[in-house]
Design a protein around this motif. Structure first.
Motif, PDB file in Angstrom:
ATOM      1  N   ASN A  64       0.806  -1.246  -0.148  1.00  0.00           N
ATOM      2  CA  ASN A  64       0.093  -0.097  -0.113  1.00  0.00           C
ATOM      3  C   ASN A  64       0.961   1.394   0.139  1.00  0.00           C
ATOM      4  O   ASN A  64       0.765   2.173  -0.713  1.00  0.00           O
ATOM      5  N   GLU A  65       1.881   1.315   1.108  1.00  0.00           N
ATOM      6  CA  GLU A  65       2.826   2.346   0.910  1.00  0.00           C
ATOM      7  C   GLU A  65       3.614   2.515  -0.457  1.00  0.00           C
ATOM      8  O   GLU A  65       3.531   3.586  -1.062  1.00  0.00           O
ATOM      9  N   ARG A  66       3.768   1.531  -1.025  1.00  0.00           N
ATOM     10  CA  ARG A  66       4.638   1.538  -2.534  1.00  0.00           C
ATOM     11  C   ARG A  66       3.729   1.947  -3.618  1.00  0.00           C
ATOM     12  O   ARG A  66       4.158   3.014  -4.267  1.00  0.00           O
ATOM     13  N   ASN A  67       2.492   1.567  -3.531  1.00  0.00           N
ATOM     14  CA  ASN A  67       1.675   1.972  -4.594  1.00  0.00           C
ATOM     15  C   ASN A  67       1.055   3.271  -4.337  1.00  0.00           C
ATOM     16  O   ASN A  67       0.921   4.264  -5.412  1.00  0.00           O
ATOM     17  N   TRP A  68       1.040   3.930  -3.121  1.00  0.00           N
ATOM     18  CA  TRP A  68       0.721   5.299  -2.875  1.00  0.00           C
ATOM     19  C   TRP A  68       1.616   6.248  -3.325  1.00  0.00           C
ATOM     20  O   TRP A  68       1.472   7.265  -3.934  1.00  0.00           O
ATOM     21  N   MET A  69       3.096   5.729  -3.129  1.00  0.00           N
ATOM     22  CA  MET A  69       4.012   6.673  -3.479  1.00  0.00           C
ATOM     23  C   MET A  69       4.241   6.496  -4.977  1.00  0.00           C
ATOM     24  O   MET A  69       4.754   7.617  -5.531  1.00  0.00           O
ATOM     25  N   MET A  70       4.060   5.632  -5.728  1.00  0.00           N
ATOM     26  CA  MET A  70       4.024   5.510  -7.123  1.00  0.00           C
ATOM     27  C   MET A  70       2.948   6.420  -7.631  1.00  0.00           C
ATOM     28  O   MET A  70       3.189   7.397  -8.537  1.00  0.00           O
ATOM     29  N   SER A  71       1.804   6.438  -7.062  1.00  0.00           N
ATOM     30  CA  SER A  71       0.618   7.302  -7.357  1.00  0.00           C
ATOM     31  C   SER A  71       1.048   9.040  -7.214  1.00  0.00           C
ATOM     32  O   SER A  71       0.985   9.726  -7.809  1.00  0.00           O
ATOM     33  N   ARG A  72       1.864   9.257  -6.026  1.00  0.00           N
ATOM     34  CA  ARG A  72       1.960  10.525  -5.551  1.00  0.00           C
ATOM     35  C   ARG A  72       2.980  10.994  -6.454  1.00  0.00           C
ATOM     36  O   ARG A  72       3.108  12.152  -7.072  1.00  0.00           O
ATOM     37  N   THR A  73       4.163  10.330  -7.040  1.00  0.00           N
ATOM     38  CA  THR A  73       5.160  10.701  -7.570  1.00  0.00           C
ATOM     39  C   THR A  73       4.715  11.112  -9.051  1.00  0.00           C
ATOM     40  O   THR A  73       5.018  11.939  -9.843  1.00  0.00           O
ATOM     41  N   THR A  74       3.834  10.215  -9.503  1.00  0.00           N
ATOM     42  CA  THR A  74       3.191  10.482 -10.761  1.00  0.00           C
ATOM     43  C   THR A  74       2.360  11.593 -11.108  1.00  0.00           C
ATOM     44  O   THR A  74       2.416  12.542 -11.857  1.00  0.00           O
ATOM     45  N   GLN A  75       1.802  11.985  -9.788  1.00  0.00           N
ATOM     46  CA  GLN A  75       0.899  13.150  -9.741  1.00  0.00           C
ATOM     47  C   GLN A  75       1.710  14.460  -9.614  1.00  0.00           C
ATOM     48  O   GLN A  75       1.545  15.492 -10.335  1.00  0.00           O
ATOM     49  N   ILE A  76       2.814  14.284  -8.979  1.00  0.00           N
ATOM     50  CA  ILE A  76       3.892  15.439  -8.797  1.00  0.00           C
ATOM     51  C   ILE A  76       4.279  15.848 -10.237  1.00  0.00           C
ATOM     52  O   ILE A  76       4.664  16.910 -10.592  1.00  0.00           O
ATOM     53  N   LEU A  77       5.050  14.833 -11.014  1.00  0.00           N
ATOM     54  CA  LEU A  77       5.472  14.987 -12.240  1.00  0.00           C
ATOM     55  C   LEU A  77       4.588  15.428 -13.270  1.00  0.00           C
ATOM     56  O   LEU A  77       4.956  16.404 -14.100  1.00  0.00           O
ATOM     57  N   THR A  78       3.198  15.236 -13.229  1.00  0.00           N
ATOM     58  CA  THR A  78       2.019  16.077 -14.039  1.00  0.00           C
ATOM     59  C   THR A  78       2.002  17.248 -13.652  1.00  0.00           C
ATOM     60  O   THR A  78       1.875  18.290 -14.346  1.00  0.00           O
ATOM     61  N   GLN A  79       2.172  17.674 -12.267  1.00  0.00           N
ATOM     62  CA  GLN A  79       2.020  19.092 -11.901  1.00  0.00           C
ATOM     63  C   GLN A  79       3.169  20.058 -12.467  1.00  0.00           C
ATOM     64  O   GLN A  79       2.998  21.015 -12.742  1.00  0.00           O
ATOM     65  N   ILE A  80       4.451  19.378 -12.351  1.00  0.00           N
ATOM     66  CA  ILE A  80       5.515  20.136 -12.880  1.00  0.00           C
ATOM     67  C   ILE A  80       5.796  19.942 -14.188  1.00  0.00           C
ATOM     68  O   ILE A  80       6.829  20.673 -14.771  1.00  0.00           O
ATOM     69  N   LYS A  81       5.196  19.300 -14.799  1.00  0.00           N
ATOM     70  CA  LYS A  81       5.169  19.154 -16.413  1.00  0.00           C
ATOM     71  C   LYS A  81       6.649  18.253 -16.556  1.00  0.00           C
ATOM     72  O   LYS A  81       7.467  18.731 -17.516  1.00  0.00           O
ATOM     73  N   LYS A  82       7.074  17.500 -15.943  1.00  0.00           N
ATOM     74  CA  LYS A  82       8.317  16.702 -16.136  1.00  0.00           C
ATOM     75  C   LYS A  82       7.851  15.321 -16.013  1.00  0.00           C
ATOM     76  O   LYS A  82       8.336  14.554 -15.044  1.00  0.00           O
ATOM     77  N   PRO A  83       7.069  14.482 -17.154  1.00  0.00           N
ATOM     78  CA  PRO A  83       6.727  13.307 -17.076  1.00  0.00           C
ATOM     79  C   PRO A  83       8.069  12.301 -17.007  1.00  0.00           C
ATOM     80  O   PRO A  83       7.667  11.025 -16.731  1.00  0.00           O
ATOM     81  N   THR A  84       8.866  12.682 -17.753  1.00  0.00           N
ATOM     82  CA  THR A  84      10.105  11.636 -17.985  1.00  0.00           C
ATOM     83  C   THR A  84      11.149  11.673 -16.613  1.00  0.00           C
ATOM     84  O   THR A  84      11.887  10.666 -16.441  1.00  0.00           O
ATOM     85  N   LEU A  85      10.838  12.601 -15.488  1.00  0.00           N
ATOM     86  CA  LEU A  85      11.688  12.427 -14.211  1.00  0.00           C
ATOM     87  C   LEU A  85      11.485  11.164 -13.714  1.00  0.00           C
ATOM     88  O   LEU A  85      10.414  10.783 -13.385  1.00  0.00           O
ATOM     89  N   ARG A  86      12.431  10.794 -12.768  1.00  0.00           N
ATOM     90  CA  ARG A  86      12.248   9.753 -11.873  1.00  0.00           C
ATOM     91  C   ARG A  86      12.809   9.990 -10.517  1.00  0.00           C
ATOM     92  O   ARG A  86      13.612  11.034 -10.419  1.00  0.00           O
ATOM     93  N   PHE A  87      12.196   9.327  -9.610  1.00  0.00           N
ATOM     94  CA  PHE A  87      12.712   9.537  -8.165  1.00  0.00           C
ATOM     95  C   PHE A  87      13.469   8.311  -7.710  1.00  0.00           C
ATOM     96  O   PHE A  87      13.144   7.016  -7.850  1.00  0.00           O
ATOM     97  N   TRP A  88      14.787   8.706  -6.850  1.00  0.00           N
ATOM     98  CA  TRP A  88      15.236   7.456  -6.263  1.00  0.00           C
ATOM     99  C   TRP A  88      14.375   6.908  -4.933  1.00  0.00           C
ATOM    100  O   TRP A  88      13.667   7.731  -4.261  1.00  0.00           O
ATOM    101  N   THR A  89      14.495   5.507  -4.736  1.00  0.00           N
ATOM    102  CA  THR A  89      13.957   5.015  -3.305  1.00  0.00           C
ATOM    103  C   THR A  89      15.188   4.673  -2.618  1.00  0.00           C
ATOM    104  O   THR A  89      16.454   4.734  -3.200  1.00  0.00           O
ATOM    105  N   GLY A  90      15.042   4.190  -1.168  1.00  0.00           N
ATOM    106  CA  GLY A  90      16.127   3.746  -0.683  1.00  0.00           C
ATOM    107  C   GLY A  90      16.506   2.458  -0.918  1.00  0.00           C
ATOM    108  O   GLY A  90      17.624   1.850  -0.343  1.00  0.00           O
ATOM    109  N   LEU A  91      15.998   1.782  -1.719  1.00  0.00           N
ATOM    110  CA  LEU A  91      16.217   0.123  -1.961  1.00  0.00           C
ATOM    111  C   LEU A  91      17.503  -0.079  -2.780  1.00  0.00           C
ATOM    112  O   LEU A  91      17.776   0.801  -3.892  1.00  0.00           O
TER     113      LEU A  91
END
Length: 443
Positions: free
Chosen positions: A64-91
């Protein structure tokens, strides 16, 4: 609903629920998140930045935490208009001695988190990013955005409620609505335990530029001309380090000699949005930024008098486990030898309670006797019991805790020493903290 913009111009919209995440962090449940996508970094550099904020790169305890984070980062990338940007995790699998992935804080990864993800064996790709709705391992030197995570119950190293912001072991307070002379501003900073802003690195120089751009105002900085000669130097940096010449708008010694301008300010141009440093008259009134050190404690520890304290709100442990965890780091469970230490603990009760922490262990026990002592064997002379004398359970060990709903922070004994609670470790100033594997999150 509030939209906050950081000094690097990141804007995050979130619901404020009364609990305390640091400024510019987003809260979800008992976890605070910071999304960074302007200054892209390698995995190691991103983790270093997170650690400077008493945090780690993001981890997921469940899908659930993983899926929420995927959804949230996708939402942020849409807001800032950078659809190709990606985010590091601690893994990561930076320790290549095994094929096992762990989180940045050293804790193990649930197989459910990585099942079905795009994580494959590789001789070069040992760090994991969020790639849309998948986790994917890539080269750790790739420059990406990143997400930091910290528990809401960790006390803030800088006093956010008083307007201080934390960056890399220093606290900054921006006076964007107050002006003063250079000496007046320095006096105010001194009273707050700091000085006017100084920079000891290029990254720190950028901080004052971001403040100026974000507020479109001019700021005093902690620079003055030498009493002799025409050089300018940072006042509180060791050896009066000469200021980087690159930021001066014009040759400073000419300004000083011609116009008696012996103080320095960062000036913002509203027409060009440019930033420049200029020598100016010290009696002018300008905005200013104060700076002070967070303390002499390791990241994740809070300074008070001559000791450092670690609030272990993320790991619920028994009394014995708490004692062992503190000792394994070179410290011990928290003790109180007088009103000063007791008042320090009481000052965090509201914050701990708002984070969902009902109680925490302290280092007192009767060790199956009729006499309570601290875990190091010292006698308890200062008394702060809920009942005095405290009760003892016959033929059983009693351990002591504090209930966060008790605003007096009174000590409460219980024979249930195996109960899982938060705890507080303490260690003397500047003593190295031993690196240990952190316990698994228990809730």
């Amino acid at each position: 609903m509030i939209c906050l913009c950081t000094i690097d111009f990141q804007c995050i919209t979130f619901i404020v629920s009364g609990q305390k995440c640091p400024l510019y962090w987003q809260q979800r449940g008992s976890i605070c998140y910071r999304f960074r996508y302007v200054n892209l970094m390698s995995w190691n550099d991103a983790e270093t930045w997170c650690k400077s904020q008493t945090a780690h790169l993001v981890k997921f305890e469940n899908t659930n935490e993983r899926n929420w984070m995927m959804s949230r980062t996708t939402q942020i990338l849409t807001q800032i208009k950078k659809p190709t940007l990606r985010f590091w995790t601690g893994l990561n699998n930076i320790d290549q001695s095994t094929s096992v992935y762990t989180w940045a804080d050293g804790s193990p990864v649930s197989p459910l988190i990585t099942r079905g993800q795009a994580i494959s064996p590789s001789s070069t790709n040992h760090c994991v990013k969020i790639d849309g709705n998948r986790l994917r391992n890539v080269n750790c030197n790739t420059k990406l955005g990143y997400v930091c995570e910290r528990h809401i119950g960790i006390p803030l190293t800088c006093n956010r409620d008083a307007g201080w912001q934390s960056f890399n072991n220093f606290c900054y307070k921006v006076f964007a609505s107050n002006t003063n002379s250079w000496n007046g501003a320095q006096t105010i900073c001194n009273k707050l335990g700091g000085n006017l802003f100084t920079a000891e690195s290029a990254a720190e120089e950028q901080i004052i530029h971001d403040f100026a751009k974000n507020t479109q105002k001019n700021y005093w900085i902690g620079v003055k001309a030498y009493q002799q000669g025409n050089s300018y130097a940072w006042l509180t940096v060791p050896n009066n380090t000469v200021v980087n010449q690159a930021f001066w708008a014009r040759t400073p010694h000419l300004q000083r000699s011609q116009y008696n301008r012996t103080c320095a300010a960062v000036l913002y141009s509203r027409t060009s949005s440019a930033i420049a440093w200029q020598p100016v008259n010290c009696n002018g009134r300008r905005n200013f930024v104060c700076k002070k050190a967070e303390g002499s404690c390791q990241p994740g520890w809070v300074a008070h008098q001559n000791r450092c304290y670690q609030f272990n709100t993320r790991y619920l442990l028994s009394w014995q486990q708490s004692m062992q965890f503190c000792r394994s780091q070179g410290g011990r469970m928290v003790e109180s030898y007088g009103n000063t230490a007791t008042n320090f603990l009481k000052s965090y009760l509201d914050e701990l309670r708002s984070a969902g922490i009902r109680s925490f262990w302290i280092g007192a026990t009767d060790n199956n006797t009729n006499t309570y002592k601290w875990s190091i064997g010292a006698a308890i002379k200062y008394q702060h019991w809920v009942h005095n004398p405290p009760r003892n359970t016959p033929n059983r060990q009693d351990c002591v805790y504090i209930n966060t709903y008790d605003r007096n922070g009174l000590w409460r004994p219980t024979p249930n020493c195996g109960r899982k609670m938060a705890s507080i470790c303490t260690i003397v100033f500047n003593k190295p903290v031993k690196t240990v594997t952190t316990p698994r999150r228990m809730y």
